[in-house]
Write an enzyme that holds these catalytic residues in place. Structure first.
Site, short mmCIF file in Angstrom:
data_model
loop_
_atom_site.label_atom_id
_atom_site.label_comp_id
_atom_site.label_asym_id
_atom_site.label_seq_id
_atom_site.Cartn_x
_atom_site.Cartn_y
_atom_site.Cartn_z
N LYS A 53 -0.51 -3.13 9.93
CA LYS A 53 -0.85 -2.12 9.51
C LYS A 53 -2.14 -1.67 10.81
O LYS A 53 -1.51 -0.37 11.61
CB LYS A 53 -1.10 -1.50 8.10
CG LYS A 53 -0.58 -2.00 7.37
CD LYS A 53 -1.10 -2.08 6.17
CE LYS A 53 -0.11 -2.14 4.73
NZ LYS A 53 -0.93 -2.05 3.23
N GLN A 97 -6.25 -2.45 0.42
CA GLN A 97 -5.23 -3.78 0.20
C GLN A 97 -5.28 -3.79 -1.17
O GLN A 97 -6.38 -4.52 -1.67
CB GLN A 97 -5.64 -4.69 1.43
CG GLN A 97 -3.81 -5.16 1.00
CD GLN A 97 -2.75 -4.69 1.50
OE1 GLN A 97 -2.75 -3.32 2.11
NE2 GLN A 97 -1.77 -4.24 1.04
N ASP A 120 -2.87 6.44 0.83
CA ASP A 120 -1.84 5.43 -0.11
C ASP A 120 -1.57 6.67 -1.24
O ASP A 120 -0.67 5.94 -2.07
CB ASP A 120 -2.97 4.54 -1.12
CG ASP A 120 -2.64 3.09 -0.27
OD1 ASP A 120 -1.54 3.22 0.44
OD2 ASP A 120 -3.42 1.97 0.00
N1 GUN Z 1 -0.39 -3.72 -1.71
C1 GUN Z 1 0.60 -3.80 -1.91
N2 GUN Z 1 1.77 -2.61 -1.55
C2 GUN Z 1 0.19 -2.00 -0.96
C3 GUN Z 1 0.36 -0.65 -0.38
O1 GUN Z 1 1.32 -0.07 -0.42
N3 GUN Z 1 -1.00 -0.37 -0.31
C4 GUN Z 1 -1.92 -0.74 -0.47
N4 GUN Z 1 -3.45 -0.78 -0.59
N5 GUN Z 1 -1.95 -1.66 -1.01
C5 GUN Z 1 -0.81 -2.40 -1.03
#
Ligand code: GUN
Length: 294
Positions: A53, A97, A120
């Site tokens: 990311k 995350q 998110d």
């Molecule tokens: N863990 C697995 N998928 C995601 C996501 O889309 N965003 C975040 N913040 N954590 C995750």
């Protein structure tokens, strides 16, 4: 044989659209989009996701920062850091995350993010807005699924969409997105899950099947209706003695058998996966534009 929906290519065109808009911002000497990542602990998959990311931010021309906090960080310390980022004018998006270490309350942490910076789309305010059809941040993976359908010429309007799985990250939000009375949605939506005594009739009646169960090759082509469009959200590592690494990644759908009956199908990898990051870039740009406009 089914048409393969190329998520990598579609994601790249979305990222190019975002880059072009960032170029405009630069030309006008505006503030660049800024995205903050918080990674707590050493979860290997999370470390690799956050790295990918961060790389995507660089390519898009965004500013980004990553806080790598030790696994024993207190929830109070994390909440304090979120308060700082909420107030930071250079930061337009905040991504914590998941999963968080067991001693933290995930709901409390998510609720501490300013909903305007919740790229998110996990904050309860944004989840609620999605449910009642208000403009909001839509979670990245389901937003990516909608883009895949539309950009591959598979408008869900009037179609029976069957979502397999009811997670907060994929199943529930994609059902809500496609249920809306608006362009790119207006589908008849069923969610099926482990509570079903028999999934067969649901699977067989799907015009569009969205598999988000997290079980390797759980759904087979014989269970599907000819002409179905298959969106496979699964990312499962299975042993493969024949490969160099001894394992490989498969989806929630058995690809070979499903490709025989489907009209179109997403591959794993290279289908839904690349869309998640592309939509994160799009959401962050949107957050930036809303915040800077005020
Ligand atoms: N863990 C697995 N998928 C995601 C996501 O889309 N965003 C975040 N913040 N954590 C995750």
């Amino acid at each position: 044989m089914a048409l393969i929906i190329d998520g990598k290519k579609i994601a790249e065109s979305i990222r190019a659209e975002v880059r072009a808009e960032v170029e405009e911002i630069k030309k006008n000497r505006g503030r660049l989009p800024g995205l903050a990542f918080i990674l707590v602990g050493e979860h290997p998959a999370s470390q690799s996701y956050v790295k990918m990311k961060g790389k995507a931010c660089k390519e898009a021309g965004f500013n980004s920062l990553t806080d790598r906090l030790p696994a024993n960080t207190t929830e109070e310390a994390l909440l304090a850091r979120l308060r700082e980022l909420n107030e930071d004018p250079a930061i337009h998006g905040i991504l914590v995350q998941l999963p968080l270490p067991k001693h933290m309350n995930e709901s409390r942490v998510i609720a501490a993010i300013d909903p305007r910076k919740d790229v998110d789309g996990f904050h309860p305010v944004n989840v609620g807005k999605l449910m009642i059809g208000e403009e909001t941040f839509v979670p990245c993976t389901p937003a990516g699924i909608q883009e895949l359908l539309m950009r591959s010429g598979n408008d869900p309007a009037g179609k029976h969409v069957v979502v397999v799985g009811r997670s907060n990250i994929v199943g529930k939000p994609i059902a809500n997105i496609l249920l809306q009375k608006r362009a790119g949605a207006n589908a008849i939506v069923t969610i099926v899950h482990t509570g079903a005594a028999d999934m067969a009739p649901y699977l067989k009646s799907a015009d569009i099947l969205i598999a988000a169960v997290g079980k390797p090759e759980f759904i087979h082509g014989e269970q599907l209706k000819p002409g179905v469009v298959v969106i496979d959200v699964g990312i499962n590592r299975i042993p493969d003695p024949g490969s160099k690494t001894g394992s490989r990644i498969v989806g929630d759908v058995h690809f070979e058998s499903a490709a025989k009956v489907a009209k179109a199908i997403t591959p794993v990898p290279g289908g839904v996966g690349p869309m998640t990051i592309a939509m994160l870039m799009k959401n962050t740009l949107k957050a930036r534009n809303l915040i800077e406009k005020r």
